[in-house]
Scaffold this active site. Structure first.
Site, PDB file in Angstrom:
ATOM      1  N   LYS A  54       0.834  -1.205   0.000  1.00  0.00           N
ATOM      2  CA  LYS A  54       0.000   0.000   0.000  1.00  0.00           C
ATOM      3  C   LYS A  54       0.862   1.246   0.000  1.00  0.00           C
ATOM      4  O   LYS A  54       0.615   2.199  -0.746  1.00  0.00           O
ATOM      5  CB  LYS A  54      -0.896   0.033   1.250  1.00  0.00           C
ATOM      6  CG  LYS A  54      -2.115  -0.849   1.178  1.00  0.00           C
ATOM      7  CD  LYS A  54      -2.787  -0.964   2.536  1.00  0.00           C
ATOM      8  CE  LYS A  54      -3.838  -2.067   2.517  1.00  0.00           C
ATOM      9  NZ  LYS A  54      -4.266  -2.501   3.846  1.00  0.00           N
ATOM     10  N   GLN A  98      -5.137  -1.317   9.729  1.00  0.00           N
ATOM     11  CA  GLN A  98      -5.078  -2.669   9.169  1.00  0.00           C
ATOM     12  C   GLN A  98      -5.750  -3.674  10.102  1.00  0.00           C
ATOM     13  O   GLN A  98      -5.479  -3.703  11.304  1.00  0.00           O
ATOM     14  CB  GLN A  98      -3.606  -3.052   8.921  1.00  0.00           C
ATOM     15  CG  GLN A  98      -3.392  -4.385   8.255  1.00  0.00           C
ATOM     16  CD  GLN A  98      -3.860  -4.425   6.799  1.00  0.00           C
ATOM     17  OE1 GLN A  98      -3.874  -3.413   6.104  1.00  0.00           O
ATOM     18  NE2 GLN A  98      -4.252  -5.598   6.347  1.00  0.00           N
ATOM     19  N   ASP A 121     -11.566   2.959   4.150  1.00  0.00           N
ATOM     20  CA  ASP A 121     -12.017   1.566   4.102  1.00  0.00           C
ATOM     21  C   ASP A 121     -13.537   1.481   3.974  1.00  0.00           C
ATOM     22  O   ASP A 121     -14.069   0.420   3.636  1.00  0.00           O
ATOM     23  CB  ASP A 121     -11.630   0.847   5.411  1.00  0.00           C
ATOM     24  CG  ASP A 121     -10.378   0.000   5.278  1.00  0.00           C
ATOM     25  OD1 ASP A 121     -10.140  -0.535   4.178  1.00  0.00           O
ATOM     26  OD2 ASP A 121      -9.649  -0.122   6.277  1.00  0.00           O
TER      27      ASP A 121
HETATM   28  N1  GUN Z   1      -7.230  -6.611   6.189  1.00  0.00           N
HETATM   29  C1  GUN Z   1      -7.516  -7.351   5.101  1.00  0.00           C
HETATM   30  N2  GUN Z   1      -8.190  -6.616   4.191  1.00  0.00           N
HETATM   31  C2  GUN Z   1      -8.336  -5.382   4.727  1.00  0.00           C
HETATM   32  C3  GUN Z   1      -8.936  -4.184   4.266  1.00  0.00           C
HETATM   33  O1  GUN Z   1      -9.497  -4.093   3.161  1.00  0.00           O
HETATM   34  N3  GUN Z   1      -8.860  -3.128   5.112  1.00  0.00           N
HETATM   35  C4  GUN Z   1      -8.259  -3.207   6.333  1.00  0.00           C
HETATM   36  N4  GUN Z   1      -8.261  -2.111   7.083  1.00  0.00           N
HETATM   37  N5  GUN Z   1      -7.700  -4.307   6.786  1.00  0.00           N
HETATM   38  C5  GUN Z   1      -7.730  -5.385   5.993  1.00  0.00           C
END
Ligand code: GUN
Length: 297
Positions: A54, A98, A121
Site C-alpha cells: 500500500k 489494518q 475503508d
Molecule cells: N485486512 C484485510 N483486508 C483489509 C482491508 O481491506 N482493510 C483493512 N483495514 N484491513 C484489511
C-alpha cells in the site's frame, strides 16, 4: 464456451493511472497533496506485506504516505489517541487501520473512532448507513473494485440477477448493497443457505467471497454468467509447495462462464487501486473540489 478472463491487474493499473492524473491536478491547481495514513498494530506477516505494498503504490501515484507501526501490546487508549491525531491532521485525507487487530483491541470502537470523511475503508458505521440508504459515502475497497470490473465488462448491470456468496461486513454485505444500488436483483447466500447450487445457478453475476478454497464448481454456474472470485486461499500442492486459489474452481467455471476473474490477478490488485481512489476522493471532498470521475460508486 470459454470465459473471457477479466484482467484485474491491467484494470488496476488503469485505475491507478486515473488516480495519478487527479493527484497531479490537485497539486498543480490547488497545491494540495492527498495523504494516506496506514496504522498497523503488531507484526502479522500477511498484514506487513499488504501495508508495504500500500505504501509503495501510494507514493507511486504521487500521494503522501504515512505508516504508523505500533507494538502488538499497544493499549487501546494509545491507538485511539493516534487516530484522533490523524483525524485532526490537515495533511491526512485517508486513514486505514489494518485488520485484524490484536484481540485486546475493540475493532468496532477503533473503526468508529476514525473520522467518517477520512474512513477510506468505508467500515465506519456512518459510511455503512450512507451506502445502505444510497447516499454519497466512502465505499469498501474490495466491493468497489468488483463493481468497477462489472461495470467495465457489462456497461450496465441493471436488472441482472446477482448472487453474493458470503455475508461479511468487509465484502459480502457492502457488495450486495452496491449491486442493489445498480439495480440488480440481489441474493446474499451463506453457510446456512438451502440448495446453494440451485441458488447460484440462477445468477447472471456470481460474487464468491467465502474464503473456502475452490468451493464453487463449474456445474453451479449458469452458461454465460460473470464470475467474480474474491477468495485468496493458499493451498498445498500435491507435489509439495503451495499455490494461491480462489473460492471458485477456476478450470471448471471458466468452461461455462461468460467472464471470470483469475486468482491471482483478478480482484486482488483492484483492492489497493480502490484504496488510492478512495483517498483522492476523500481529499477532493474535504477541499470542496470536484471528485475524480469513474473512481467512485
Ligand atoms: N485486512 C484485510 N483486508 C483489509 C482491508 O481491506 N482493510 C483493512 N483495514 N484491513 C484489511
Amino acid at each position: 464456451m470459454t470465459a473471457k478472463v477479466i484482467d484485474g491487474k491491467a484494470f488496476a493499473a488503469t485505475v491507478r493511472g486515473k488516480v495519478a492524473v487527479h493527484v497531479s491536478r490537485l497539486k498543480a491547481d490547488h497545491n494540495i497533496t492527498p495523504g494516506l495514513a496506514v496504522v498497523l498494530v503488531g507484526e502479522d506477516p500477511a498484514s506487513q506485506v499488504y501495508v508495504r505494498s500500500k505504501g509503495k503504490m501510494t507514493l507511486e501515484v504521487g500521494m503522501k504516505s504515512v505508516e504508523h507501526k505500533l507494538d502488538i501490546e499497544t493499549p487501546e487508549a494509545d491507538l485511539l489517541a493516534l487516530i484522533e491525531q490523524l483525524n485532526n491532521d490537515p495533511e491526512i485525507h485517508g486513514i486505514l487501520v489494518q485488520l485484524p487487530l490484536p484481540k485486546h483491541l475493540n475493532e468496532d470502537l477503533v473503526i468508529n473512532s476514525i473520522s467518517p470523511a477520512k474512513d477510506v475503508d468505508g467500515f465506519h458505521i456512518s459510511n455503512v448507513g450512507l451506502l445502505s440508504t444510497g447516499q454519497k459515502s466512502m465505499v469498501p475497497c474490495t466491493p468497489l473494485g468488483c463493481l468497477m470490473m462489472l461495470r467495465d465488462h457489462h456497461g450496465s448491470i441493471s436488472g441482472m440477477n446477482a448472487v453474493v456468496i458470503g455475508r461479511s461486513n468487509i465484502v459480502g454485505k457492502p457488495m450486495a448493497q452496491l449491486l442493489l444500488n445498480d439495480s440488480c436483483t440481489v441474493t446474499i447466500a451463506h453457510s446456512r443457505t438451502k440448495d446453494l447450487p440451485d441458488v447460484v445457478r440462477g445468477a447472471d453475476i456470481v460474487i464468491a467471497a467465502v474464503g473456502r478454497p475452490e468451493m464453487v464448481p463449474g456445474d453451479w454456474i449458469k452458461k454465460g454468467a460473470t464470475v467474480i472470485d474474491v477468495g485468496i486461499n493458499r493451498v498445498e500442492k500435491p507435489e509439495g509447495g503451495t499455490r494461491l486459489v480462489g473460492d471458485v474452481d477456476y478450470a471448471s467455471c471458466a468452461e461455462v462462464a461468460g467472464a471470470i476473474t483469475p486468482v491471482p490477478g483478478g480482484v486482488g490488485p483492484m483492492t489497493i487501486a480502490c484504496l488510492l481512489a478512495n483517498t483522492v476522493t476523500a481529499c477532493s471532498r474535504a477541499n470542496g473540489l470536484v471528485e475524480p470521475e469513474g473512481l467512485t460508486a
